[in-house]
Design an enzyme around this catalytic site. Sequence first.
Site, PDB file in Angstrom:
ATOM      1  N   VAL A 239      45.411 -13.517  -3.339  1.00 59.87           N
ATOM      2  CA  VAL A 239      44.160 -12.856  -3.710  1.00 59.87           C
ATOM      3  C   VAL A 239      42.967 -13.636  -3.192  1.00 59.87           C
ATOM      4  O   VAL A 239      42.081 -13.102  -2.522  1.00 59.87           O
ATOM      5  CB  VAL A 239      44.043 -12.696  -5.245  1.00 59.87           C
TER       6      VAL A 239
ATOM      7  N   ASP B   2      41.443 -25.136  -3.595  1.00 57.81           N
ATOM      8  CA  ASP B   2      42.796 -24.994  -4.129  1.00 57.81           C
ATOM      9  C   ASP B   2      43.295 -26.389  -4.502  1.00 57.81           C
ATOM     10  O   ASP B   2      42.992 -27.368  -3.807  1.00 57.81           O
ATOM     11  CB  ASP B   2      43.734 -24.355  -3.099  1.00 57.81           C
TER      12      ASP B   2
ATOM     13  N   ARG C 204      48.646 -26.830   0.962  1.00 59.55           N
ATOM     14  CA  ARG C 204      48.162 -25.495   1.310  1.00 59.55           C
ATOM     15  C   ARG C 204      46.778 -25.576   1.956  1.00 59.55           C
ATOM     16  O   ARG C 204      46.485 -24.860   2.923  1.00 59.55           O
ATOM     17  CB  ARG C 204      48.107 -24.604   0.069  1.00 59.55           C
TER      18      ARG C 204
ATOM     19  N   THR D 190      47.893 -15.559 -13.036  1.00 66.13           N
ATOM     20  CA  THR D 190      48.027 -15.440 -14.496  1.00 66.13           C
ATOM     21  C   THR D 190      49.436 -14.942 -14.793  1.00 66.13           C
ATOM     22  O   THR D 190      49.657 -13.745 -14.993  1.00 66.13           O
ATOM     23  CB  THR D 190      46.972 -14.486 -15.088  1.00 66.13           C
TER      24      THR D 190
ATOM     25  N   THR E 281      43.953 -11.437 -13.384  1.00 64.31           N
ATOM     26  CA  THR E 281      44.309 -10.400 -14.346  1.00 64.31           C
ATOM     27  C   THR E 281      44.528 -11.014 -15.722  1.00 64.31           C
ATOM     28  O   THR E 281      45.348 -11.922 -15.886  1.00 64.31           O
ATOM     29  CB  THR E 281      45.579  -9.664 -13.907  1.00 64.31           C
TER      30      THR E 281
ATOM     31  N   CYS F  55      52.489  -8.697 -10.656  1.00 58.66           N
ATOM     32  CA  CYS F  55      51.522  -7.715 -11.176  1.00 58.66           C
ATOM     33  C   CYS F  55      52.199  -6.731 -12.124  1.00 58.66           C
ATOM     34  O   CYS F  55      52.043  -6.824 -13.329  1.00 58.66           O
ATOM     35  CB  CYS F  55      50.849  -6.965 -10.020  1.00 58.66           C
TER      36      CYS F  55
ATOM     37  N   ARG G 225      58.036 -14.743  -5.887  1.00 58.90           N
ATOM     38  CA  ARG G 225      57.743 -14.968  -7.306  1.00 58.90           C
ATOM     39  C   ARG G 225      58.153 -13.779  -8.165  1.00 58.90           C
ATOM     40  O   ARG G 225      57.880 -12.633  -7.824  1.00 58.90           O
ATOM     41  CB  ARG G 225      56.248 -15.249  -7.494  1.00 58.90           C
TER      42      ARG G 225
END
Length: 431
Positions: free
Chosen positions: A20, A38, A43, A88, A123, A264, A335
Amino acid sequence: MYEKLKTKENIISVIGLGYVGLPLALAFAKKFKVIGFDINETRVAMMRAGEDPSKELESSDFENREITFTSNGDDLKTAQFHIVAVPTPVDEHLTPDLRPVLSASRTVGKALKKGDYVIFESTVYPGCTEEDCLPILEEESGLSLAKGDFKIGYSPERINPGDKEHTIEKILKIVSGNDAEALENISKTYGDIIQAGIYEASSIKVAEAAKVIENTQRDLNIAFMNELSLIFDRMGIDTQEVLKAAGTKWNFLKFYPGLVGGHCIGVDPYYLLHKSKKLGYNAQIITSGRRINDEMPAYIAKKLVQFMIQAGKNPGDTKVLVLGITFKENVADIRNSKIADLVRELMEFSINVHITDPYASPNEVAHEYRFSMVDQISDNYDAVIVAVNHDQYKELNIDYFKSIMNGKPILFDLKAIYDRPDDPKLVYWRL
């Protein structure tokens, strides 16, 4: 705020550079000055070199962008417009794990100055931004929202991993703010990069609720399809043929049965359930839908074992190939993959499971699930499960699957990629 961002006197920071945050930061960096933050230095180093760790973006997407990547929280002090886009997830008890977003709030709070903005994209359940994150911002900064020291807002992410058509600029963006001034500046800032338009929600809680029900609605619709597949399978009816027939009606919603994983659809409903329970209401429909979807891996595994026994195979002596371990097609993200749950269920029957996937990293699979992926596909499998509809798998055919299986082949086509074969020597099954 907006005018100073436009002239690059003020800077935008994006906290959390996953699937995102990174595309959002790069989109803003076309027109604004951006800091990408981050906590993972590995990364960050990859992004400095123009490489997306999530393998969603091309190196060209990093070109001609005014962005600085960092893992140093002190660098955020130079920014005035902070966007939090951290994961989240839920924990092992299916309870919202707010640690990433609360930790990000602490990081931003330490950098917060008078006049700054903080916008959350992660979220959450309705009320989380103001009830859980805001107190941390105030505690760490010593500032007060009520006194007008800073502004907050919420703009739910709508990134669809693997989708090259519905990119961030082409998806309508919901925005909200703690007051009219905040809403105006947040709306204008996002409006500069979102071609599809901006929808201004009436409050932060409304924006939070809108996000969490988007995926809850999809979860429930898929759960309905999964339940239909359980029923029709007992009737000896092909669910896909039923849906094809029903889909001829103009207002029939086209959802399909399947494994509901990812970060999600399989996660967001638990945030709404958590808040609902805290308010003293047990959400029955949402809970039922989650239960059905969570039970599908075990159902599929048991179905395969039944076919094996019918074919005279002892499950403990069989070898099964699973094609695909990522949570959806054409992405590298593993994930919350429900295929991993399916593999575990198969292993409970002492089945020797081989896993392969053209997108997934063997190291990540080993770290996340303790599974080993095979380097080379064998030619003596008792069954093959096509679990993800990667483009590469769509090019395969029934003859290929028969060539890598033994005398009594069993093919499970979980995504209904292939036409049902007219071959009495092959057991073909799909949801």
